[in-house]
Design an enzyme around this catalytic site. Structure first.
Site, PDB file in Angstrom:
ATOM      1  N   PRO A   2       0.803  81.621  63.431  1.00  0.00           N
ATOM      2  CG  PRO A   2       2.269  80.488  61.706  1.00  0.00           C
ATOM      3  CD  PRO A   2       0.616  80.503  62.415  1.00  0.00           C
ATOM      4  CD  GLU A   3      -2.182  86.774  61.500  1.00  0.00           C
ATOM      5  OE1 GLU A   3      -2.096  88.061  61.641  1.00  0.00           O
ATOM      6  OE2 GLU A   3      -3.292  86.390  61.105  1.00  0.00           O
ATOM      7  CE  LYS A  52       2.812  87.513  58.726  1.00  0.00           C
ATOM      8  NZ  LYS A  52       2.081  87.170  57.330  1.00  0.00           N
ATOM      9  NE  ARG A 255      -3.509  83.273  52.721  1.00  0.00           N
ATOM     10  CZ  ARG A 255      -2.762  83.849  53.856  1.00  0.00           C
ATOM     11  NH1 ARG A 255      -1.624  84.363  53.905  1.00  0.00           N
ATOM     12  NH2 ARG A 255      -2.970  83.273  54.810  1.00  0.00           N
TER      13      ARG A 255
END
Length: 266
Positions: A2-3, A52, A255
DNA sequence: GCTGCATGATGAA
DNA sequence: TCATCCTGCAGCA
């Protein structure tokens, strides 16, 4: 997966499947039983992706708000041979001939139109929504944080995730640690245009492929091996498809960020 | 069977 | 910065 491209693709496909239809809603898992009951039997009038976030509008200004988070998935089923829903199925939206099953969402809730507007207002411009590059430039430039941190900040740009941030920075030739405020006009514009182009391709394809087939010696995207579809994401130690330098890894904004030290100068 | 991720985001410390 | 939440699946024993 999911982007933003995933969410826009879902909004488009669910629009075709659900808008104008009477929808049967249920929550096999039970965690969204009350919400599903409120939707059940009503008609879907709109679906929309904002970064998103996925929004559906049902009768009486009832807005379904879904955010998939890291592990959420929406799967489509049709035809007679459908597997039983998994135990984790939070929500099922079904018409006479098609069914969407949601699992693992970070958010699945009913909100009102004002709350939906608040979500939109909290987000930066969305490359897949035809938004304004000037707005992106102003927001990106407003911080001294590393550009790779800024690209994951949804209030600066909505819809980019960890894969696209790595790939777009590679394509733009920018070191992920460069301060966002120090990214030049041309580079800011290139980042936006690349995000639009790459995410639109991902939306069409249903998966993220950023590599130019010519860079790996094939003619079509469909001829590429699985590990050839991205330039830098998750490729630490492997060789850059363009210059054969070993790909590096650094942590930015908590990240992992992969980059090519040769193609992406500071 | 179990473990350890994963394209996300938040709240506490 | 860390811990936590959400689920499914690959890679192990």
């Amino acid at each position: 997966m999911p982007e933003g491209h995933t969410i826009h693709r879902l909004a488009r496909r669910q629009r075709a499947d659900l808008v104008g239809e009477r929808v049967a809603a249920s929550s096999p898992q039970g965690r969204f039983a009350a919400g599903a009951a409120r939707i059940d039997g009503s008609s879907c009038s709109a679906t929309e992706a904002v970064g998103k976030h996925l929004l559906h509008v049902y009768d009486a200004d009832l807005v379904l708000h879904v955010h998939l988070g890291l592990v959420g998935r929406f799967r489509r089923f049709r035809g007679p041979d459908r597997p039983d829903p998994s135990d984790g199925t939070r929500l099922v939206l079904a018409t006479d001939d098609v069914e969407w099953r949601l699992s693992g969402p970070m958010t699945c809730e009913l909100i009102d139109p004002a709350q939906a507007e608040a979500i939109r207002a909290s987000l930066g411009p969305d490359p897949l929504a035809g938004d304004d590059p000037t707005d992106f430039a102003a927001r990106l430039r407003s911080t001294d944080r590393p550009v790779a941190a800024a690209l994951l900040d949804q209030s600066i740009v909505a819809g980019i995730g960890n894969v696209y941030r790595a790939e777009v920075l590679f394509l733009a030739g920018i070191d992920p640690r460069r301060p966002a405020s120090a990214v030049g006009d041309d580079d800011v514009r290139a980042l936006w245009d690349l995000a639009v182009e790459q995410m639109a391709a991902g939306e069409r394809l249903g998966r993220i492929v950023t590599v130019d087939p010519a860079d790996v010696g094939v003619e079509r995207v469909s001829d590429m091996d699985r590990d050839e579809r991205l330039y830098v994401y998750k490729r630490a130690g492997e060789l850059c498809h363009r210059c054969r330098t070993a790909i590096s890894l650094v942590e930015v904004a908590g990240r992992k960020a992969w980059w090519c030290p040769t193609c992406q100068p500071f």
